[in-house]
Scaffold this motif. Structure first.
Motif, mmCIF file in Angstrom:
data_model
loop_
_atom_site.group_PDB
_atom_site.id
_atom_site.type_symbol
_atom_site.label_atom_id
_atom_site.label_comp_id
_atom_site.label_asym_id
_atom_site.label_seq_id
_atom_site.Cartn_x
_atom_site.Cartn_y
_atom_site.Cartn_z
ATOM 1 N N VAL A 232 0.866 -1.183 0.000
ATOM 2 C CA VAL A 232 0.000 0.000 0.000
ATOM 3 C C VAL A 232 0.900 1.230 0.000
ATOM 4 C CG1 VAL A 232 -1.915 -1.123 1.238
ATOM 5 C CG2 VAL A 232 -0.172 0.116 2.531
ATOM 6 N N PRO A 233 0.397 2.360 -0.504
ATOM 7 C CA PRO A 233 1.210 3.577 -0.437
ATOM 8 C C PRO A 233 1.516 3.946 1.017
ATOM 9 C CG PRO A 233 -0.653 3.871 -1.926
ATOM 10 C CD PRO A 233 -0.871 2.571 -1.200
ATOM 11 N N VAL A 234 2.769 4.251 1.277
ATOM 12 C CA VAL A 234 3.195 4.728 2.595
ATOM 13 C C VAL A 234 3.740 6.135 2.372
ATOM 14 C CG1 VAL A 234 4.756 4.378 4.548
ATOM 15 C CG2 VAL A 234 3.660 2.407 3.450
ATOM 16 N N ILE A 235 3.049 7.101 2.924
ATOM 17 C CA ILE A 235 3.327 8.506 2.640
ATOM 18 C C ILE A 235 4.131 9.120 3.777
ATOM 19 C CG2 ILE A 235 2.273 10.763 2.213
ATOM 20 C CD1 ILE A 235 -0.222 8.927 1.278
ATOM 21 N N ASP A 236 5.277 9.640 3.418
ATOM 22 C CA ASP A 236 6.120 10.368 4.356
ATOM 23 C C ASP A 236 5.747 11.838 4.253
ATOM 24 O OD1 ASP A 236 8.300 11.404 5.880
ATOM 25 O OD2 ASP A 236 9.367 11.711 3.997
ATOM 26 N N GLY A 237 5.259 12.413 5.328
ATOM 27 C CA GLY A 237 4.803 13.797 5.322
ATOM 28 C C GLY A 237 5.881 14.801 4.982
ATOM 29 N N VAL A 238 7.126 14.537 5.367
ATOM 30 C CA VAL A 238 8.211 15.461 5.059
ATOM 31 C C VAL A 238 8.420 15.525 3.555
ATOM 32 C CG1 VAL A 238 10.673 15.933 5.332
ATOM 33 C CG2 VAL A 238 9.334 15.135 7.287
ATOM 34 N N ALA A 239 8.544 14.367 2.911
ATOM 35 C CA ALA A 239 8.742 14.333 1.466
ATOM 36 C C ALA A 239 7.547 14.928 0.731
ATOM 37 C CB ALA A 239 8.992 12.898 1.005
ATOM 38 N N ALA A 240 6.339 14.641 1.214
ATOM 39 C CA ALA A 240 5.137 15.177 0.571
ATOM 40 C C ALA A 240 5.107 16.706 0.667
ATOM 41 C CB ALA A 240 3.891 14.572 1.199
ATOM 42 N N ALA A 241 5.438 17.252 1.824
ATOM 43 C CA ALA A 241 5.419 18.706 2.011
ATOM 44 C C ALA A 241 6.482 19.393 1.162
ATOM 45 C CB ALA A 241 5.616 19.050 3.484
ATOM 46 N N VAL A 242 7.679 18.818 1.116
ATOM 47 C CA VAL A 242 8.750 19.406 0.311
ATOM 48 C C VAL A 242 8.371 19.370 -1.167
ATOM 49 C CG1 VAL A 242 11.141 19.077 -0.458
ATOM 50 C CG2 VAL A 242 10.585 18.976 1.979
ATOM 51 N N THR A 243 7.801 18.258 -1.625
ATOM 52 C CA THR A 243 7.403 18.130 -3.017
ATOM 53 C C THR A 243 6.301 19.139 -3.365
ATOM 54 O OG1 THR A 243 8.028 15.809 -3.032
ATOM 55 C CG2 THR A 243 6.528 16.528 -4.763
ATOM 56 N N LEU A 244 5.359 19.339 -2.459
ATOM 57 C CA LEU A 244 4.315 20.334 -2.677
ATOM 58 C C LEU A 244 4.928 21.734 -2.785
ATOM 59 C CD1 LEU A 244 1.337 21.162 -2.856
ATOM 60 C CD2 LEU A 244 1.317 21.254 -0.366
ATOM 61 N N ALA A 245 5.824 22.061 -1.876
ATOM 62 C CA ALA A 245 6.471 23.375 -1.913
ATOM 63 C C ALA A 245 7.272 23.556 -3.202
ATOM 64 C CB ALA A 245 7.377 23.555 -0.693
ATOM 65 N N GLU A 246 8.004 22.514 -3.621
ATOM 66 C CA GLU A 246 8.765 22.588 -4.876
ATOM 67 C C GLU A 246 7.839 22.829 -6.063
ATOM 68 O OE1 GLU A 246 12.501 19.597 -3.816
ATOM 69 O OE2 GLU A 246 10.723 18.798 -4.812
ATOM 70 N N GLY A 247 6.704 22.146 -6.063
ATOM 71 C CA GLY A 247 5.746 22.308 -7.151
ATOM 72 C C GLY A 247 5.197 23.733 -7.214
ATOM 73 N N LEU A 248 4.894 24.308 -6.077
ATOM 74 C CA LEU A 248 4.402 25.683 -6.049
ATOM 75 C C LEU A 248 5.456 26.655 -6.567
ATOM 76 C CD1 LEU A 248 2.538 25.604 -2.631
ATOM 77 C CD2 LEU A 248 1.506 25.591 -4.909
#
Length: 136
Positions: free
Chosen positions: A89-105
């Motif tokens: 199942v997907p295991v989501i690391d909040g740190v990586a998700a937040a950094v990726t969101l910020a990079e995308g913005l």
């Protein structure tokens, strides 16, 4: 449809649940679970921390019918991919998700609005020592 959060200690559960409610995600979260792994154990050589977290993820999938897992501690960052392979199942690391969101913005060139609450402050007269530098 549903995810579970797996964190370190049970003392974190109320805060995580409050954050889920605050951000409108409580209805999708099946459960917040604690692996009872002290944060520093995540860094200890030979620790059983990963095994204990994995056991809790297995319970979340079986008992909560969780379709994804969110890791509830930044110290678990390096475990996400391994645990995803083990549990399927997907295991989501909040740190990586937040950094990726910020990079995308940033890549999109987005900034905060300059109207409303984020508008530049209105010019106002300075008083006292800086009165001679007043823009008004």
């Amino acid at each position: 449809e549903r995810f579970s959060v797996v964190t370190t200690l049970a003392r974190s559960i109320p805060t995580i649940e409050a954050n889920l409610a605050r951000y409108g995600l409580a209805g999708r979260c099946a459960r917040v679970r604690a692996s009872e792994v002290p944060v520093l154990a995540l860094e200890e050589e030979g620790s059983d921390a990963c095994d204990r977290i994995s056991l809790e993820i297995g319970r979340a999938v079986a008992e909560d019918r969780a379709e994804a897992i969110v890791l509830g501690c930044a110290g678990m960052t390096d475990l996400a991919r391994r645990l995803e392979r083990v549990h399927g199942v997907p295991v989501i690391d909040g740190v990586a998700a937040a950094v990726t969101l910020a990079e995308g913005l940033v890549r999109l060139g987005l900034t905060t609005s300059k109207i409303g609450g984020w508008a530049r402050p209105l010019a106002k007269p300075y008083a006292g020592l800086f009165a001679d530098r007043s823009p008004v």
